[in-house]
Design a protein around this motif. Structure first.
Motif, PDB file in Angstrom:
ATOM      1  N   PRO A  76     -10.902  20.320   7.581  1.00 20.90           N
ATOM      2  CA  PRO A  76     -11.062  18.932   7.130  1.00 20.90           C
ATOM      3  C   PRO A  76      -9.710  18.243   6.935  1.00 20.90           C
ATOM      4  O   PRO A  76      -8.714  18.863   6.554  1.00 20.90           O
ATOM      5  N   ILE A  77      -9.699  16.944   7.187  1.00 18.68           N
ATOM      6  CA  ILE A  77      -8.503  16.119   7.031  1.00 18.68           C
ATOM      7  C   ILE A  77      -8.714  15.213   5.828  1.00 18.68           C
ATOM      8  O   ILE A  77      -9.732  14.522   5.732  1.00 18.68           O
ATOM      9  N   TYR A  78      -7.767  15.207   4.920  1.00 16.83           N
ATOM     10  CA  TYR A  78      -7.837  14.347   3.732  1.00 16.83           C
ATOM     11  C   TYR A  78      -6.897  13.162   3.931  1.00 16.83           C
ATOM     12  O   TYR A  78      -5.715  13.334   4.243  1.00 16.83           O
ATOM     13  N   LYS A  79      -7.433  11.951   3.759  1.00 10.58           N
ATOM     14  CA  LYS A  79      -6.642  10.737   3.881  1.00 10.58           C
ATOM     15  C   LYS A  79      -6.923   9.839   2.684  1.00 10.58           C
ATOM     16  O   LYS A  79      -8.060   9.758   2.203  1.00 10.58           O
ATOM     17  N   TRP A  80      -5.914   9.146   2.208  1.00 12.87           N
ATOM     18  CA  TRP A  80      -6.114   8.220   1.107  1.00 12.87           C
ATOM     19  C   TRP A  80      -5.134   7.059   1.219  1.00 12.87           C
ATOM     20  O   TRP A  80      -4.094   7.175   1.865  1.00 12.87           O
ATOM     21  N   PHE A  81      -5.496   5.945   0.638  1.00 13.76           N
ATOM     22  CA  PHE A  81      -4.539   4.860   0.452  1.00 13.76           C
ATOM     23  C   PHE A  81      -4.919   4.100  -0.803  1.00 13.76           C
ATOM     24  O   PHE A  81      -6.069   4.075  -1.231  1.00 13.76           O
ATOM     25  N   MET A  82      -3.932   3.482  -1.405  1.00 12.56           N
ATOM     26  CA  MET A  82      -4.138   2.660  -2.597  1.00 12.56           C
ATOM     27  C   MET A  82      -3.166   1.492  -2.544  1.00 12.56           C
ATOM     28  O   MET A  82      -2.043   1.614  -2.028  1.00 12.56           O
ATOM     29  N   GLY A  83      -3.613   0.345  -3.044  1.00 14.87           N
ATOM     30  CA  GLY A  83      -2.751  -0.825  -2.953  1.00 14.87           C
ATOM     31  C   GLY A  83      -3.091  -1.874  -3.979  1.00 14.87           C
ATOM     32  O   GLY A  83      -4.125  -1.834  -4.646  1.00 14.87           O
ATOM     33  N   VAL A  84      -2.200  -2.843  -4.090  1.00 14.89           N
ATOM     34  CA  VAL A  84      -2.377  -3.975  -4.991  1.00 14.89           C
ATOM     35  C   VAL A  84      -1.846  -5.209  -4.277  1.00 14.89           C
ATOM     36  O   VAL A  84      -0.897  -5.132  -3.493  1.00 14.89           O
ATOM     37  N   PHE A 117       0.817  -1.202   0.000  1.00 20.07           N
ATOM     38  CA  PHE A 117       0.000   0.000   0.000  1.00 20.07           C
ATOM     39  C   PHE A 117       0.853   1.255   0.000  1.00 20.07           C
ATOM     40  O   PHE A 117       1.957   1.280   0.574  1.00 20.07           O
ATOM     41  N   LEU A 118       0.326   2.288  -0.611  1.00 24.70           N
ATOM     42  CA  LEU A 118       0.811   3.649  -0.447  1.00 24.70           C
ATOM     43  C   LEU A 118      -0.311   4.436   0.217  1.00 24.70           C
ATOM     44  O   LEU A 118      -1.482   4.300  -0.146  1.00 24.70           O
TER      45      LEU A 118
END
Length: 402
Positions: free
Chosen positions: A383-391, A30-31
């Motif tokens: 506001p707080i922005y959060k994200w993640f992406m993975g494979v 994940f990133l």
């Protein structure tokens, strides 16, 4: 004589419980952005997650035992500052068919370890004199339930369950902490859940649900609430279903006392409800995509202040299922608090996407992503922005007999 070995084998199999077991291994990378308990020394963080899973089902004509064990090995900040954390999920359930229409069951569900990075409301204890956030906090979520399912009446289902729920840190705070510490109190709550449904016609189902809980917070807050919601479900066509629930929540709320502006105690009397629609979406000559739209006016408990208030939630989801467990899920959701005071701006918006494509009968590749815009005054003014992406890669195996 030639049939004797086959006859003996069949008698042995018939007299022993049937067994099915499956195993799965998931490896993902994940990133993501830093979560709320980490130092934000890097804007993008990389993780590796290794998740083995085992499941066993043992059953006879009148009994079924099911066990799942899923440890999650999380290697955070893999390249820059690797740390290893373990989150373990254990599930046990036993069912016994007492009579033809009565099933008794007991269940234990336990999650133990460190908070997973997907949870953006991760609390952390601060050591005295040290203003930094800890990287992780040991946590447990446990549901111990017993209940029964009754289907002895024609076209009627009745289910009742009760038990104890624990949710919080293993070393929870006993007095309210400054909001900058981001420490959530632990919750211990006896709960009762009941539901009943009756098929009036082949298309119309009427029923109701009752949910009662008595929550004690480790910081001396307390909440007692009962929610009752009659419901109606109608099948417009074999592929289109609508559902409507309207009810009320009643009880008493005593939030934890925080200097200098403690939240007042209050009696609870508020309407609650949900309307949802499930329908297929035309795609080409087939309709393999299902859509679900839901709007809720529901009760909510803030994890930090222990305040109880209503909020509006909306969600829209699309799901496509193909062959050999190929699947695509897309979900959008929004929420907004309906209250005055410190929580009047609270809410969130989420977008999540998950895609699974089979490589062979026992393996698949998975890609996922999530974006969160969190608005909570007790965490940040803005506001707080959060994200993640993975494979990742999933390998599974199933064995056993029916």
């Amino acid at each position: 004589m030639a049939m004797l070995p086959a006859l003996v084998t069949s008698m042995v199999l018939a007299s022993t419980p049937a067994l099915r077991y499956s195993s799965e291994f998931r490896a993902e990378t994940f990133l993501r952005t830093p979560n709320l308990t980490e130092r934000e020394d890097r804007r993008v963080i990389e993780d590796v997650v290794l998740t083995p899973r085992g499941q066993v089902i043992l059953y006879t004509p009148r009994m079924e035992l099911k066990a799942i064990l899923e440890p999650q090995l999380l290697i955070r900040r893999t390249v820059t500052q690797p740390t290893t954390e373990v989150l373990t999920f254990l599930f046990l359930r036993g069912e016994f068919q007492a009579t033809r229409g009565l099933k008794l069951w007991a269940m234990e569900s336990l999650t133990y370890g460190y908070f997973p990075f997907e949870d953006f409301r991760v609390p952390a204890n601060n050591t005295e004199g040290d203003p930094r956030y800890l990287d992780a906090s040991k946590y447990a979520y446990s549901e111990s339930m017993v209940g029964f399912d009754f289907t002895g009446l024609r076209r009627t289902y009745i289910g009742v369950a009760g038990g104890l729920v624990y949710n919080g840190l293993l070393d929870p705070p006993t007095v309210p902490r400054p909001t900058s510490d981001r420490v959530t109190p632990a919750q211990v709550s006896p709960e009762l859940r009941a539901q009943a449904f009756h098929s009036v016609t082949r298309r119309l189902v009427l029923g109701g649900e009752v949910y009662a809980r008595d929550v004690s917070f480790s910081t001396d807050g307390h909440l007692s609430v009962v929610q009752a919601t009659p419901l109606a479900q109608y099948q417009f066509t074999p592929l289109i279903n609508g559902r409507l629930q309207l009810g009320a929540a009643v009880g008493e709320s005593r939030p934890q006392k925080v200097f200098p502006d403690p939240l007042p105690d209050e009696s609870i009397l508020m309407p609650i409800g949900e309307a949802s629609l499930q329908t297929p979406v035309p795609v080409g000559y087939h309709w393999p995509v299902k859509a679900r739209l839901a709007v809720r006016y529901t009760s909510f408990v803030n994890a930090y202040s222990t305040a109880f208030f209503p909020r509006v939630e909306g969600s829209f989801a699309l799901q496509w299922k193909g062959r050999r467990k190929a699947q695509l899920d897309l979900e959008l959701s929004v929420a907004q608090a309906m209250t005055d005071g410190v929580h009047e701006r609270d809410g969130d918006e989420r977008v999540s996407l998950k895609f699974q494509w089979p490589l062979t009968r026992s393996s698949a590749v998975v890609a996922s992503g999530r974006l969160l815009r969190l608005r909570e005054f007790l965490i940040e003014n803005d506001p707080i922005y959060k994200w993640f992406m993975g494979v990742g890669l999933v390998i599974r195996q199933e064995n056993g007999r029916l």
